[in-house]
Write a protein that holds these residues in place. Structure first.
Motif, mmCIF file in Angstrom:
data_model
loop_
_atom_site.group_PDB
_atom_site.id
_atom_site.type_symbol
_atom_site.label_atom_id
_atom_site.label_comp_id
_atom_site.label_asym_id
_atom_site.label_seq_id
_atom_site.Cartn_x
_atom_site.Cartn_y
_atom_site.Cartn_z
ATOM 1 N N CYS A 172 -19.593 35.982 -9.790
ATOM 2 C CA CYS A 172 -20.544 37.092 -9.922
ATOM 3 C C CYS A 172 -21.029 37.216 -11.362
ATOM 4 O O CYS A 172 -22.232 37.414 -11.609
ATOM 5 C CB CYS A 172 -19.892 38.395 -9.465
ATOM 6 N N ALA A 173 -20.125 37.096 -12.316
ATOM 7 C CA ALA A 173 -20.502 37.192 -13.727
ATOM 8 C C ALA A 173 -21.514 36.117 -14.094
ATOM 9 O O ALA A 173 -22.489 36.385 -14.809
ATOM 10 C CB ALA A 173 -19.261 37.080 -14.609
ATOM 11 N N SER A 174 -21.314 34.917 -13.612
ATOM 12 C CA SER A 174 -22.231 33.813 -13.908
ATOM 13 C C SER A 174 -23.604 34.076 -13.318
ATOM 14 O O SER A 174 -24.630 33.809 -13.956
ATOM 15 C CB SER A 174 -21.670 32.493 -13.363
ATOM 16 N N ALA A 175 -23.625 34.611 -12.101
ATOM 17 C CA ALA A 175 -24.907 34.915 -11.450
ATOM 18 C C ALA A 175 -25.649 36.013 -12.211
ATOM 19 O O ALA A 175 -26.871 35.937 -12.386
ATOM 20 C CB ALA A 175 -24.673 35.327 -10.000
ATOM 21 N N ILE A 176 -24.930 37.029 -12.667
ATOM 22 C CA ILE A 176 -25.548 38.123 -13.421
ATOM 23 C C ILE A 176 -26.068 37.628 -14.767
ATOM 24 O O ILE A 176 -27.172 37.973 -15.190
ATOM 25 C CB ILE A 176 -24.546 39.279 -13.608
ATOM 26 N N GLN A 179 -29.614 36.215 -15.452
ATOM 27 C CA GLN A 179 -30.799 37.080 -15.438
ATOM 28 C C GLN A 179 -30.678 38.131 -16.548
ATOM 29 O O GLN A 179 -29.623 38.278 -17.169
ATOM 30 C CB GLN A 179 -30.942 37.764 -14.071
ATOM 31 N N TYR A 180 -31.763 38.852 -16.769
ATOM 32 C CA TYR A 180 -31.769 39.900 -17.794
ATOM 33 C C TYR A 180 -31.572 41.273 -17.159
ATOM 34 O O TYR A 180 -32.387 41.708 -16.336
ATOM 35 C CB TYR A 180 -33.088 39.897 -18.578
ATOM 36 N N PHE A 181 -30.497 41.936 -17.544
ATOM 37 C CA PHE A 181 -30.221 43.300 -17.112
ATOM 38 C C PHE A 181 -29.858 44.140 -18.323
ATOM 39 O O PHE A 181 -29.396 43.630 -19.344
ATOM 40 C CB PHE A 181 -29.075 43.332 -16.093
ATOM 41 N N GLU A 182 -30.061 45.437 -18.207
ATOM 42 C CA GLU A 182 -29.738 46.359 -19.291
ATOM 43 C C GLU A 182 -28.288 46.834 -19.231
ATOM 44 O O GLU A 182 -27.624 46.957 -20.254
ATOM 45 C CB GLU A 182 -30.664 47.579 -19.229
ATOM 46 N N VAL A 183 -27.804 47.128 -18.014
ATOM 47 C CA VAL A 183 -26.485 47.744 -17.852
ATOM 48 C C VAL A 183 -25.755 47.135 -16.668
ATOM 49 O O VAL A 183 -26.375 46.809 -15.646
ATOM 50 C CB VAL A 183 -26.602 49.276 -17.612
#
Length: 430
Positions: A172-176, A179-183
Motif C-alpha cells: 500500500c505504501a508503494s502504491a501511495i 502518486q501525489y497526496f497532501e495527507v
C-alpha cells in the motif's frame, strides 16, 4: 514575485486566538485547549506552532481539543473528552509534518473519518479533496482498497487526503508513494513503510491510533456551529447514519388517488450492499448530491448542485470523464487531456483517442449495474430516466416526495425494472 507567491503557501501564520475556549450551554460548560506542536521552523530551530493557516493563506486559524465538560441536551448525550481523533494529535503522531498542516488538511481527514466510521467491516479507503470524497472503496486488502478508491477518480485524487482503516503495509505504501497526496492518515504503519512514504517530502504522514476503534464513533453526536455574516450563530446537532444494515432500508411505496404504487423488483444482495455502502459515503458529501456505486466502490460522485437532475447529469459526465482518463493513463501513462493535446499537435494518431472513447461508451463508463444514491428525494422522474440510459439497476433515496408514485412508476417501466428503496432519512450537508 513568483517566489513570494510560493512562500505564502508554506508560511505558518501566527493566530490571535486564545489558548482556551469555554462554551456554555445553560448551566453546562465545555472547555477546549488550543493545539500547538513543537515544529522545526528551520534546521535546528524548533518552536510551538498551531495550524499553518485556515482555508487560505490570509486566514488565521486554530485547532481546539475538547478537554473537559460533558454536554447533555434533551435526551442526547454528546461526545465526551478523551475521545479525540484529529484534535488530539501529538507531535509523535505526525510521523512526517511535511508542509505543516492547514485547516483544510485536517478537516479533509476529519470528513474522511466521518465516512470511514461507517465502513469498518473490511479494509477501506476514503480519499477526500476540498472536503468532499473523490473516491471511496472497500477492498480485500488495504492496498486494494486504496487502488480502487484512487482509480475511481484519479484526476480529483491528485493532492488529496487519504484515510485508511487498516495499518499501511509495504504494498500500500508503494502504491501511495507513486502518486501525489497532501495527507495520509492510518491507525499504524508496518515496518519499512515510513521509508517508502517519506520519499514524498511534502506528504503529511499521520498516525491516528483510535482508528482501529472507529466504529465506536458511529454513535456519537457533536454540536455543529455556523457563523453568520452578522456575527450570529446557528447551532445544530450532527447527523448520524441510520442505514447500517439491510433491515434499515424501507420499501419504495406511494399512494396516489387511492392507488398503491410499489416497485416491481426488489434489489438483489449485491445492490443492497452497494446501497448501504453508498449511504455511508453520502454522510460526507456536500448537497445536493448524487453518487453511483458498484461493488462497494464509488463510480462517480456529483456534489453541491442546486437541482437534482443537474447533479445526476454531472455525476454521469464525471463518470465518463474519469473512466476515459483512467483507460488512457493505464494504456499510455498520460492523462486523457494530454492525449487530446498531443493529437491536436500531431504527436499521436487520432485512433488512440477514438479507441478509448469507444471503450468508454461501450462500457458506459462503468455505470452498467451501478446503484444510484441520492441524498434528497427525487422530486421528478427525470433523474431516473437520465440514469437509466447509462445502465443503473437500482436506486436508493430518502422518499417523501409528492411524486414518489411517479418515480416508482418510472422505475417499473424499464426492462428489467429498476429496483428502488427508501431511507426515510435525508442526508443534506452544507
Amino acid at each position: 514575485m513568483a517566489e513570494d507567491l510560493k512562500k505564502m503557501y508554506r508560511t505558518i501564520v501566527e493566530d490571535p486566538f486564545p489558548s482556551e475556549l469555554r462554551i456554555t450551554f445553560g448551566d453546562q460548560t465545555l472547555i477546549y485547549k488550543k493545539k500547538r506542536w513543537e515544529v522545526e521552523i528551520e534546521p535546528g530551530v524548533f518552536e510551538k506552532k498551531g495550524l499553518r493557516y485556515g482555508e487560505n493563506p490570509d486566514q488565521e486559524a486554530a485547532l481546539y481539543e475538547l478537554v473537559a465538560g460533558n454536554l447533555i441536551l434533551g435526551e442526547c448525550e454528546f461526545i465526551k473528552p478523551g475521545l479525540g481523533l484529529i484534535s488530539s494529535l501529538k507531535e509523535s503522531d505526525f510521523i512526517q509534518f511535511g508542509k505543516h498542516p492547514s485547516k483544510i488538511n485536517l478537516t479533509d481527514i476529519d470528513n474522511a473519518l466521518n465516512i470511514l466510521r461507517y465502513l469498518t467491516e473490511k479494509p477501506a479507503c476514503v480519499i477526500v479533496k476540498h472536503n468532499n470524497p473523490s473516491g471511496v472503496a472497500y477492498g480485500t486488502t488495504i492496498e486494494e482498497a486504496f487502488l480502487k478508491a484512487y482509480k475511481a477518480d484519479r484526476i480529483a485524487a491528485f493532492g488529496g487526503a487519504i484515510a485508511l482503516n487498516r495499518p499501511v503495509d509495504k504494498a500500500c505504501a508503494s502504491a501511495i508513494a507513486e502518486q501525489y497526496f497532501e495527507v495520509l492518515a492510518a491507525p499504524e504503519y508496518e515496518e519499512g513503510t515510513i521509508e517508502i512514504l517519506k520519499k514524498r517530502k511534502s506528504l503529511r504522514i499521520i498516525r491516528i491510533k483510535k482508528l482501529d476503534k472507529l466504529e465506536e464513533y458511529a454513535k456519537y453526536r457533536v454540536i455543529e456551529f455556523k457563523s453568520l455574516i452578522d456575527g450570529g450563530i446557528i447551532v445544530q446537532v450532527s447527523q448520524l447514519n441510520k442505514i447500517r444494515k439491510k433491515e434499515d432500508l424501507l420499501p419504495a411505496v406511494a399512494i396516489k388517488d387511492g392507488i398503491e404504487y410499489r416497485c416491481l423488483r426488489e434489489p438483489d444482495e449485491r445492490e443492497i450492499k452497494d446501497m448501504i455502502f453508498g449511504w455511508a459515503v453520502e454522510m460526507g458529501v456536500t448537497s445536493n448530491s448524487v453518487l453511483f456505486v458498484k461493488n462497494e466502490c464509488t463510480v462517480s460522485i456529483g456534489t453541491g448542485e442546486q437541482d437534482r437532475v443537474g447533479c445526476t447529469e454531472i455525476a454521469i459526465f464525471k463518470a465518463y470523464t474519469k473512466y476515459a482518463d483512467l483507460l488512457c493513463y493505464e494504456k499510455y501513462k498520460i492523462p486523457y487531456k494530454q492525449l487530446e493535446l498531443e493529437i491536436e499537435k500531431g504527436l499521436r494518431p487520432k485512433a488512440q483517442k477514438e479507441e478509448i472513447d469507444e471503450e468508454t461508451k461501450e462500457k458506459k463508463a462503468g455505470l452498467i449495474g451501478a446503484v444510484m444514491i441520492s441524498d434528497g428525494f427525487l422530486p421528478f422522474r427525470d433523474s431516473v430516466d437520465v440514469a437509466a440510459k447509462h445502465g443503473i439497476t437500482a436506486i436508493l433515496q430518502p422518499g417523501g416526495s409528492v411524486r414518489d408514485w411517479e418515480v416508482i412508476q418510472a422505475c417499473n417501466e424499464y426492462n428489467p425494472p429498476i429496483a428502488m428503496m427508501f431511507t426515510g432519512q435525508r442526508a443534506f450537508r452544507h
